[in-house]
Design a protein around this motif. Structure first.
Motif, PDB file in Angstrom:
ATOM      1  N   PHE A  96      41.291  40.755  45.124  1.00 46.35           N
ATOM      2  CA  PHE A  96      40.410  39.629  45.162  1.00 46.35           C
ATOM      3  C   PHE A  96      40.403  38.863  43.825  1.00 46.35           C
ATOM      4  O   PHE A  96      40.848  39.567  42.932  1.00 46.35           O
ATOM      5  N   PHE A  97      40.181  37.739  43.642  1.00 49.09           N
ATOM      6  CA  PHE A  97      40.086  36.995  42.426  1.00 49.09           C
ATOM      7  C   PHE A  97      38.552  36.887  41.723  1.00 49.09           C
ATOM      8  O   PHE A  97      37.789  36.734  42.651  1.00 49.09           O
ATOM      9  N   VAL A  98      38.438  36.990  40.366  1.00 46.42           N
ATOM     10  CA  VAL A  98      37.233  36.968  39.861  1.00 46.42           C
ATOM     11  C   VAL A  98      37.259  35.755  38.891  1.00 46.42           C
ATOM     12  O   VAL A  98      38.434  35.983  37.968  1.00 46.42           O
ATOM     13  N   MET A 139      41.369  41.541  40.822  1.00 43.11           N
ATOM     14  CA  MET A 139      40.900  42.915  41.061  1.00 43.11           C
ATOM     15  C   MET A 139      41.423  43.487  42.366  1.00 43.11           C
ATOM     16  O   MET A 139      41.298  42.910  43.389  1.00 43.11           O
ATOM     17  N   VAL A 140      42.309  44.630  42.150  1.00 43.62           N
ATOM     18  CA  VAL A 140      42.845  45.209  43.403  1.00 43.62           C
ATOM     19  C   VAL A 140      42.196  46.199  43.671  1.00 43.62           C
ATOM     20  O   VAL A 140      42.082  47.425  42.894  1.00 43.62           O
ATOM     21  N   PHE A 143      49.846  33.746  45.427  1.00 41.54           N
ATOM     22  CA  PHE A 143      49.984  35.015  45.020  1.00 41.54           C
ATOM     23  C   PHE A 143      50.309  36.200  45.855  1.00 41.54           C
ATOM     24  O   PHE A 143      49.941  35.997  47.091  1.00 41.54           O
ATOM     25  N   GLU A 144      51.193  37.147  45.535  1.00 39.96           N
ATOM     26  CA  GLU A 144      51.650  38.203  46.282  1.00 39.96           C
ATOM     27  C   GLU A 144      51.332  39.538  45.498  1.00 39.96           C
ATOM     28  O   GLU A 144      51.841  39.485  44.352  1.00 39.96           O
ATOM     29  N   GLU A 202      44.908  40.100  50.694  1.00 40.19           N
ATOM     30  CA  GLU A 202      43.739  39.585  49.900  1.00 40.19           C
ATOM     31  C   GLU A 202      42.660  39.708  50.574  1.00 40.19           C
ATOM     32  O   GLU A 202      42.487  39.429  51.952  1.00 40.19           O
ATOM     33  N   ASN A 203      41.455  40.138  50.030  1.00 38.78           N
ATOM     34  CA  ASN A 203      40.343  40.213  50.465  1.00 38.78           C
ATOM     35  C   ASN A 203      39.122  40.281  49.257  1.00 38.78           C
ATOM     36  O   ASN A 203      39.703  40.662  48.285  1.00 38.78           O
ATOM     37  N   GLY A 204      38.078  39.904  49.657  1.00 43.44           N
ATOM     38  CA  GLY A 204      36.957  40.352  48.777  1.00 43.44           C
ATOM     39  C   GLY A 204      36.346  38.884  48.589  1.00 43.44           C
ATOM     40  O   GLY A 204      36.435  37.777  49.021  1.00 43.44           O
TER      41      GLY A 204
END
Length: 215
Positions: free
Chosen positions: A95-97, A136-137, A196-197, A207-209
């Motif tokens: 997910f992106f922050v 963040m992964v 994004f991949e 992608e999740n979060g």
């Protein structure tokens, strides 16, 4: 008894030599045209796509990893940090922050231990989030000794492709563990990305979060 002439003896020797040469078996490395036979290679292993390979020896084209901007700053920054084990995370996700406040909330709520946090000032501040895309992964591993590496970051027709490799296929400790890979990308190169991949050992992860901005 007739004496055998020297010419007859020599002729016999020449004939026997010729016959012997004609009976020699054909070399297995030649065909009927006397051309070398090329044996097909049985090794098709690609270190970039073979998930079971040794992640420490895999050296694919790293793309932007290791490259710097005009100020000498790395275009891609990666940190893999241990966190409190979360049984609800069954498979890798990212997910992106988008800002420092959300980032700090993630770090606190997940008890993520940052290597850079022990350094004076750290690298994660408001300015950093204005100049970088931070991903963040979540990496749930069956062993707390599992190691991860950012192997490559590529930009393909506007899509950022992030490749993470781990040694999760090796025998390790039996303690379940959750890690977070924090991948920061310089917006001077990746700011206009349209997609994004993220891959773990060549497997595309979802992608999740939480993210306040759709990517």
């Amino acid at each position: 008894m007739k004496k055998t002439s020297m010419a007859a003896v020599l002729a016999g020797i020449v004939m026997m030599t010729a016959l012997a040469g004609g009976c020699q078996p054909k070399s297995p490395s030649t065909d009927d045209n006397n051309s070398p036979t090329i044996q097909p290679s049985l090794s098709t292993k690609n270190p970039f796509t073979d998930a079971s390979g040794d992640f420490k020896t895999q050296e694919p084209n790293a793309g932007y990893v290791g490259k710097t901007n005009d100020n000498g700053e790395k275009l891609c920054i990666a940190e893999f940090a241990h966190a409190t084990y979360d049984a609800s995370i069954k498979s890798p996700a990212y997910f992106f922050v988008d800002n420092l406040e959300d980032f700090q909330e993630q770090i606190t709520s997940k008890s993520i231990t940052l290597e850079s946090s022990s350094k004076k000032g750290g690298i994660y501040n408001e300015e950093f989030f204005s100049t970088h895309t931070v991903i963040m992964v979540a990496l749930p591993y069956s062993s707390g000794s599992t190691k991860s590496v950012l192997k490559a970051v590529d930009l393909d027709d506007g899509t950022v492709k992030i490749y993470i490799t781990s040694d999760l296929y090796k025998v390790g400790t039996t303690d379940m563990a959750t890690f977070y890979g924090i991948i920061s990308l310089d917006n001077s190169v990746f700011g206009e990305a349209v997609g994004f991949e993220v891959y773990l050992n060549n497997s595309l992860i979802n992608e999740n979060g939480s993210s306040s901005t759709e990517k």
